[in-house]
Design an enzyme around this catalytic site. Structure first.
Site, PDB file in Angstrom:
ATOM      1  N   HIS A  36      28.265  47.909  24.716  1.00  9.59           N
ATOM      2  CA  HIS A  36      27.784  46.877  23.807  1.00  9.59           C
ATOM      3  C   HIS A  36      27.302  45.574  24.547  1.00  9.59           C
ATOM      4  O   HIS A  36      26.590  45.012  24.218  1.00  9.59           O
ATOM      5  CB  HIS A  36      29.013  46.449  23.025  1.00  9.59           C
ATOM      6  CG  HIS A  36      29.295  47.385  21.712  1.00  9.59           C
ATOM      7  ND1 HIS A  36      28.560  47.469  20.554  1.00  9.59           N
ATOM      8  CD2 HIS A  36      30.232  48.573  21.635  1.00  9.59           C
ATOM      9  CE1 HIS A  36      29.148  48.426  19.975  1.00  9.59           C
ATOM     10  NE2 HIS A  36      30.069  49.131  20.351  1.00  9.59           N
ATOM     11  N   GLU A  37      27.767  45.446  25.624  1.00 13.65           N
ATOM     12  CA  GLU A  37      27.545  44.321  26.554  1.00 13.65           C
ATOM     13  C   GLU A  37      25.996  44.755  26.794  1.00 13.65           C
ATOM     14  O   GLU A  37      25.055  43.706  27.122  1.00 13.65           O
ATOM     15  CB  GLU A  37      28.231  44.159  27.863  1.00 13.65           C
ATOM     16  CG  GLU A  37      27.968  42.873  28.516  1.00 13.65           C
ATOM     17  CD  GLU A  37      29.035  42.848  29.527  1.00 13.65           C
ATOM     18  OE1 GLU A  37      29.971  43.761  29.765  1.00 13.65           O
ATOM     19  OE2 GLU A  37      28.973  41.788  30.466  1.00 13.65           O
TER      20      GLU A  37
END
Ligand SMILES: Cc1cc2nc3c(=O)[nH]c(=O)nc-3n(C[C@H](O)[C@H](O)[C@H](O)COP(=O)(O)OP(=O)(O)OC[C@H]3O[C@@H](n4cnc5c(N)ncnc54)[C@H](O)[C@@H]3O)c2cc1C
Length: 416
Positions: free
Chosen positions: A235-236
């Site tokens: 997600h980062e």
């Protein structure tokens, strides 16, 4: 052109109509922010990619972008931002049990609880699976000892940390890790800001001494934390779709959590186009600068189009290598920009403050541009990923992945 055709699919057009109607009926600038966020949470429009049963609408990234466009058009606020929304919530949606989802996600998205990321340690950054912060189970709680570093945005107001720690030293390193929702406001947690060359202090060291976390705060199971960690990292790297204005965009209702990085983001938003700098500093007729400006523009456009292509391919069920190459491409653009802008401006590029050219955005870009080349996996680590997973080159030799972690020599702390 092809991209637009796929983006504006029938589903997208229908969702656009629905979101417009919903905003028309519900959006009211005078509504208190907390109340508005609760409506977003209940409607599923706040994070439309989350599952229908868990605060979302189950939309694909492409359709969620349609929602984001409509919110932007209406100037509507989104759910609370920061790592609570971008990292903690999607990780808990994917790996938490129902009780944990109910406990942690609404306060994170409503802005009642803030989060930071307690991953990196002095001896474990690129080699994150080498963490040595230890969590030992005593009754129904873990007692935690260790040190984290580069913890972005942590302050005394931060409620939870996404703690990656070692819960078993006698198995290979990836198999003895847990991901814990770690309460930050307790004795035994000391946050020390790290002063950066930008003048800010967006990072911290976090020292943890005999601090505690309830056993029920382990997300995804004890010793199962590596797959939870890779979800957070994915997600980062991907960035995600942000629906609505967020705290960095403006202030409202005084509902804005303290974040030492805000000044940096505010300045970077003032960054001019390279062609505008060239005109202002009389470089627009210089053939050498013209070449560089065009190169910067083309690289930027190629990056944007690669992102679009990746999105369309993913949507069509053909995920490609774009995700891995994009981070590196963006950094190429940033590297070129940090050379080009000061070179055109000369000494004026050194000025900071409200009276400086572009309010000081240029030195801020130069000094902060190395951050994205390091966080969420350095450029070298991205190169390794591309080499091994996309080009099929031989894997890096590793001597420490099959033996009990207790036997691996590291610079980190050892279990007592
Ligand atoms: C802006 C920013 C925000 C951050 N925010 C957070 C945060 O909120 N929470 C958090 O936990 N961490 C955070 N970090 C830390 C970040 O995740 C680490 O800095 C990063 O993972 C690199 O780890 P390291 O600094 O220990 O460098 P190291 O891993 O020690 O690497 C040093 C150098 O060696 C190279 N290298 C290492 N291994 C290899 C290899 N196998 N092959 C080739 N080269 C290699 C690296 O590319 C690098 O150039 C942040 C960092 C930055 C810059």
């Amino acid at each position: 052109m092809a991209t637009r055709v796929i983006e504006e699919s029938d589903v997208g057009a229908q969702v656009r109509e629905e979101v417009r109607a919903w905003l028309e009926e519900n959006h009211d600038e005078d509504r208190p922010l907390r109340e508005w966020r609760q409506m977003l949470l209940d409607s599923g429009y706040g994070i439309p990619t989350f599952p229908k049963d868990w605060y979302g609408r189950g939309y694909s990234g492409g359709v969620a972008r349609v929602v984001a466009e409509e919110f932007k058009r209406a100037g509507a606020w989104g759910l609370a931002g920061g790592m609570a929304r971008s990292l903690a919530s999607p990780t808990i949606v994917e790996h938490g049990d129902d009780e944990q989802r109910r406990r942690f996600i609404p306060p994170a998205l409503l802005g009642d609880e803030t989060w930071c990321q307690l991953f990196s340690e002095p001896g474990a950054g690129s080699d994150l699976a080498g963490v040595t912060t230890s969590a030992a189970l005593h009754g129904d709680e873990f007692i935690i000892n260790g040190q984290k570093v580069w913890t972005s945005g942590a302050t005394s107001d931060t409620d939870y940390g996404m703690l990656v720690c070692r819960t078993d030293w006698d198995v290979p390193k990836h198999q003895g890790i847990s991901w814990i929702a770690f309460p930050m406001k307790q004795p035994g947690v000391e946050i020390r800001p790290l002063k950066q060359m930008t003048g800010g202090a967006g990072f911290n060291e976090v020292f943890i001494t005999d601090a505690r976390a309830p056993a029920e705060n382990v997300i995804g199971g004890v010793n199962q934390g590596w797959r939870v960690t890779t979800t957070t990292l994915a997600h980062e790297r991907a960035g995600g779709v942000v629906v609505g204005l967020d705290e960095f965009t403006a202030r409202r209702d005084g509902h804005q959590p303290a974040d030492p990085r805000r000044e940096q983001y505010r300045l970077l938003a003032q960054m001019p186009k390279m062609s505008d700098i060239a005109k202002e500093y009389g470089r627009n007729t210089d053939p050498v600068y013209r070449q560089e400006i065009v190169k910067h523009y083309i690289l930027g456009e190629v990056t944007r189009l690669t992102m679009e292509r990746g999105r369309v391919e993913r949507k069509a069920g053909r995920p490609g290598p774009e995700g891995s190459t994009l981070k590196i491409q963006r950094n190429h653009v940033a590297r070129l920009q940090r050379l080009l802008a000061p070179s055109m401006m000369g000494p004026a590029a050194l000025l900071v403050g409200q009276d400086a050219p572009y309010k000081g955005a240029i030195p801020m870009q130069v000094l902060s541009s190395c951050g994205p080349m390091i966080f969420a996996g350095t450029d070298e680590i991205q190169h390794n990923i591309i080499a091994e997973r996309i080009l099929g080159l031989p894997k890096e030799p590793a001597i420490d992945i099959d033996v009990p972690f207790r036997e691996v020599r590291t610079s980190g702390r050892r279990p007592t």
